[in-house]
Design a protein around this motif. Structure first.
Motif, PDB file in Angstrom:
ATOM      1  N   LEU A  32      24.805  -6.293  -9.977  1.00  0.00           N
ATOM      2  CA  LEU A  32      23.903  -5.410  -9.505  1.00  0.00           C
ATOM      3  C   LEU A  32      23.957  -4.057 -10.502  1.00  0.00           C
ATOM      4  O   LEU A  32      22.929  -3.645 -10.793  1.00  0.00           O
ATOM      5  CB  LEU A  32      24.491  -4.896  -8.147  1.00  0.00           C
ATOM      6  N   ALA A  33      24.943  -3.838 -10.961  1.00  0.00           N
ATOM      7  CA  ALA A  33      25.484  -2.648 -12.000  1.00  0.00           C
ATOM      8  C   ALA A  33      24.533  -3.006 -13.100  1.00  0.00           C
ATOM      9  O   ALA A  33      24.036  -2.025 -14.000  1.00  0.00           O
ATOM     10  CB  ALA A  33      26.779  -2.377 -12.239  1.00  0.00           C
ATOM     11  N   TRP A  34      24.556  -4.370 -13.636  1.00  0.00           N
ATOM     12  CA  TRP A  34      23.861  -4.565 -14.940  1.00  0.00           C
ATOM     13  C   TRP A  34      22.560  -5.022 -14.663  1.00  0.00           C
ATOM     14  O   TRP A  34      21.753  -5.296 -15.506  1.00  0.00           O
ATOM     15  CB  TRP A  34      24.496  -5.862 -15.466  1.00  0.00           C
ATOM     16  N   SER A  35      22.072  -5.162 -13.522  1.00  0.00           N
ATOM     17  CA  SER A  35      20.408  -5.458 -13.301  1.00  0.00           C
ATOM     18  C   SER A  35      19.503  -4.756 -13.955  1.00  0.00           C
ATOM     19  O   SER A  35      18.394  -5.052 -14.278  1.00  0.00           O
ATOM     20  CB  SER A  35      20.200  -5.468 -11.784  1.00  0.00           C
ATOM     21  N   GLY A  36      19.815  -3.263 -14.339  1.00  0.00           N
ATOM     22  CA  GLY A  36      18.819  -2.548 -15.103  1.00  0.00           C
ATOM     23  C   GLY A  36      19.058  -2.698 -16.549  1.00  0.00           C
ATOM     24  O   GLY A  36      18.202  -2.051 -17.316  1.00  0.00           O
ATOM     25  N   LEU A 193      22.754 -12.459  -0.476  1.00  0.00           N
ATOM     26  CA  LEU A 193      22.505 -11.111  -1.181  1.00  0.00           C
ATOM     27  C   LEU A 193      22.333 -11.372  -2.640  1.00  0.00           C
ATOM     28  O   LEU A 193      21.375 -10.649  -2.958  1.00  0.00           O
ATOM     29  CB  LEU A 193      23.968 -10.202  -0.993  1.00  0.00           C
ATOM     30  N   SER A 194      22.817 -12.272  -3.508  1.00  0.00           N
ATOM     31  CA  SER A 194      22.597 -12.496  -4.591  1.00  0.00           C
ATOM     32  C   SER A 194      21.130 -13.063  -4.724  1.00  0.00           C
ATOM     33  O   SER A 194      20.528 -12.625  -5.919  1.00  0.00           O
ATOM     34  CB  SER A 194      23.591 -13.583  -5.419  1.00  0.00           C
ATOM     35  N   HIS A 195      20.674 -13.701  -4.122  1.00  0.00           N
ATOM     36  CA  HIS A 195      19.059 -14.009  -3.956  1.00  0.00           C
ATOM     37  C   HIS A 195      18.190 -13.103  -3.770  1.00  0.00           C
ATOM     38  O   HIS A 195      17.097 -13.118  -4.419  1.00  0.00           O
ATOM     39  CB  HIS A 195      18.875 -15.397  -3.268  1.00  0.00           C
ATOM     40  N   LEU A 196      18.796 -12.184  -2.969  1.00  0.00           N
ATOM     41  CA  LEU A 196      17.688 -11.251  -2.406  1.00  0.00           C
ATOM     42  C   LEU A 196      17.601  -9.861  -3.386  1.00  0.00           C
ATOM     43  O   LEU A 196      16.743  -9.258  -3.687  1.00  0.00           O
ATOM     44  CB  LEU A 196      18.075 -10.538  -0.814  1.00  0.00           C
ATOM     45  N   LEU A 197      18.770  -9.559  -4.037  1.00  0.00           N
ATOM     46  CA  LEU A 197      18.943  -8.113  -4.723  1.00  0.00           C
ATOM     47  C   LEU A 197      18.892  -8.534  -6.335  1.00  0.00           C
ATOM     48  O   LEU A 197      18.597  -7.533  -7.187  1.00  0.00           O
ATOM     49  CB  LEU A 197      20.416  -7.745  -4.286  1.00  0.00           C
ATOM     50  N   ILE A 198      19.094  -9.731  -6.774  1.00  0.00           N
ATOM     51  CA  ILE A 198      19.270  -9.918  -8.184  1.00  0.00           C
ATOM     52  C   ILE A 198      18.009 -10.632  -8.803  1.00  0.00           C
ATOM     53  O   ILE A 198      17.328 -11.833  -8.091  1.00  0.00           O
ATOM     54  CB  ILE A 198      20.478 -10.859  -8.632  1.00  0.00           C
ATOM     55  N   ARG A 202      17.992 -16.990 -13.698  1.00  0.00           N
ATOM     56  CA  ARG A 202      19.429 -17.877 -13.493  1.00  0.00           C
ATOM     57  C   ARG A 202      20.218 -16.979 -12.559  1.00  0.00           C
ATOM     58  O   ARG A 202      21.432 -17.347 -12.572  1.00  0.00           O
ATOM     59  CB  ARG A 202      20.076 -17.984 -14.702  1.00  0.00           C
ATOM     60  N   LYS A 203      19.746 -16.561 -11.549  1.00  0.00           N
ATOM     61  CA  LYS A 203      20.432 -15.857 -10.654  1.00  0.00           C
ATOM     62  C   LYS A 203      21.353 -16.945  -9.545  1.00  0.00           C
ATOM     63  O   LYS A 203      22.343 -16.650  -8.929  1.00  0.00           O
ATOM     64  CB  LYS A 203      19.431 -14.907  -9.743  1.00  0.00           C
ATOM     65  N   GLY A 204      20.688 -18.118  -9.579  1.00  0.00           N
ATOM     66  CA  GLY A 204      21.731 -19.220  -8.814  1.00  0.00           C
ATOM     67  C   GLY A 204      22.622 -19.442  -9.408  1.00  0.00           C
ATOM     68  O   GLY A 204      23.747 -20.038  -8.404  1.00  0.00           O
ATOM     69  N   GLU A 205      23.052 -19.083 -10.564  1.00  0.00           N
ATOM     70  CA  GLU A 205      24.477 -19.427 -11.070  1.00  0.00           C
ATOM     71  C   GLU A 205      25.472 -18.365 -10.486  1.00  0.00           C
ATOM     72  O   GLU A 205      26.616 -18.703 -10.389  1.00  0.00           O
ATOM     73  CB  GLU A 205      24.562 -18.818 -12.752  1.00  0.00           C
ATOM     74  N   LEU A 206      24.980 -17.276  -9.857  1.00  0.00           N
ATOM     75  CA  LEU A 206      25.872 -16.323  -9.196  1.00  0.00           C
ATOM     76  C   LEU A 206      26.476 -16.988  -7.927  1.00  0.00           C
ATOM     77  O   LEU A 206      27.424 -17.124  -7.425  1.00  0.00           O
ATOM     78  CB  LEU A 206      25.227 -15.134  -8.682  1.00  0.00           C
TER      79      LEU A 206
END
Length: 275
Positions: A32-36, A193-198, A202-206
């Motif tokens: 989340l911190a690096w999403s920007g 949350l990872s699927h909703l917020l990121i 490749r967010k599935g890696e989370l």
């Protein structure tokens, strides 16, 4: 008879369960911190990035733990069905670990054989990215199996076992275990949350990393110290608490090691949208 460790020490207070939740929550907060910042987020999620090395390390250690339990039970009780199941899981988890890093192909700089160059979506030497229709085997089949199995193992069966203890007994008869809800619910919540917020291909890696850390903690908790487990664990009493604290230190060390390995290997940021 319910394991005394599970009764005397509530699941949500066990250091291994707490540590797994903290590590997974930290990874999500980092995303989340690096999403920007696309560059930093890609460093986290891409091939040979932080989360992939975390998956490899967690799966490798989990495979070792399962193998240790299997051999110990083999020596003490002979080759039974539960031992065979544990040996099978040992091999399966080991393959999952090696698949994550394409069997060391990129690290050793080995060229893919012709078959994988033609049939693998990333031209790598691994099975989960083999073409399967219009998608890869990973997306078309494996993710669906993981989702169904994960929900059954982490939510439906543990909930059912609270009202019907015979369910847990039946599962453990086959050499398996049920994760405590205190570990499963945070794990599933973090995946959602990872699927909703990121926002990243490749967010599935989370979610895969959360699962790797979750199962590392619950495999150790069940078989080694008896967390939410009715059979006799390998450690008990004071020794179990001491070993658990040492194991939590190892888990945090794995996170740091995954970070350093990603920097040393050089994350491949060109594989946008890869599995």
């Amino acid at each position: 008879m319910v394991n005394k460790l599970a009764v005397n020490h509530p699941w949500y207070k066990h250091p291994v369960i707490i540590s797994a939740t903290i590590i997974n929550a930290f990874i999500l907060l980092l995303a989340l911190a690096w999403s920007g910042n696309p560059h930093e987020l890609s460093r986290l999620l891409v091939e040979d990035g932080i989360v992939e090395w975390m998956q490899f390390l967690a799966f490798s250690l989990t495979s070792g733990l399962l193998g240790y339990v299997a051999v110990d039970r083999w020596k003490n009780g002979g080759m039974r069905l539960g031992v065979l199941v544990l040996l099978g899981l040992t091999g399966l988890v080991a393959v999952a670990a090696l698949e994550e890093i394409s069997w060391f192909q990129r690290i050793l700089q080995i060229q893919s054989p012709e078959f994988f160059l033609q049939n693998n979506r990333q031209a790598e030497t691994n099975l989960h990215n083999l073409g399967f229709g219009k998608e890869s085997l990973h997306k078309a089949v494996l993710l669906k199996l993981i989702l169904i199995t994960g929900l059954i193992h982490n939510l439906f069966l543990p909930l059912l076992a609270r009202k019907r203890p015979a369910v847990r007994t039946f599962v453990e008869r086959f050499g398996l275990y049920l994760p405590p809800l205190a570990a499963s619910i945070p794990y599933l919540l973090l995946v959602i949350l990872s699927h909703l917020l990121i926002d990243h291909p490749r967010k599935g890696e989370l979610g895969e990393t959360f699962g790797a850390v979750h199962y590392l903690a619950t495999v150790f908790g069940a078989y080694f110290v008896g967390v939410a487990y009715d059979k006799k664990p390998l450690f008990a009493g004071l020794d179990a608490r001491r070993v658990s604290v040492l194991f939590t230190l190892l888990m945090f060390y794995l996170l740091m090691t995954g970070w350093m390995l990603s920097a040393g290997a050089g994350a491949i940021v060109t594989a946008v949208g890869a599995d």
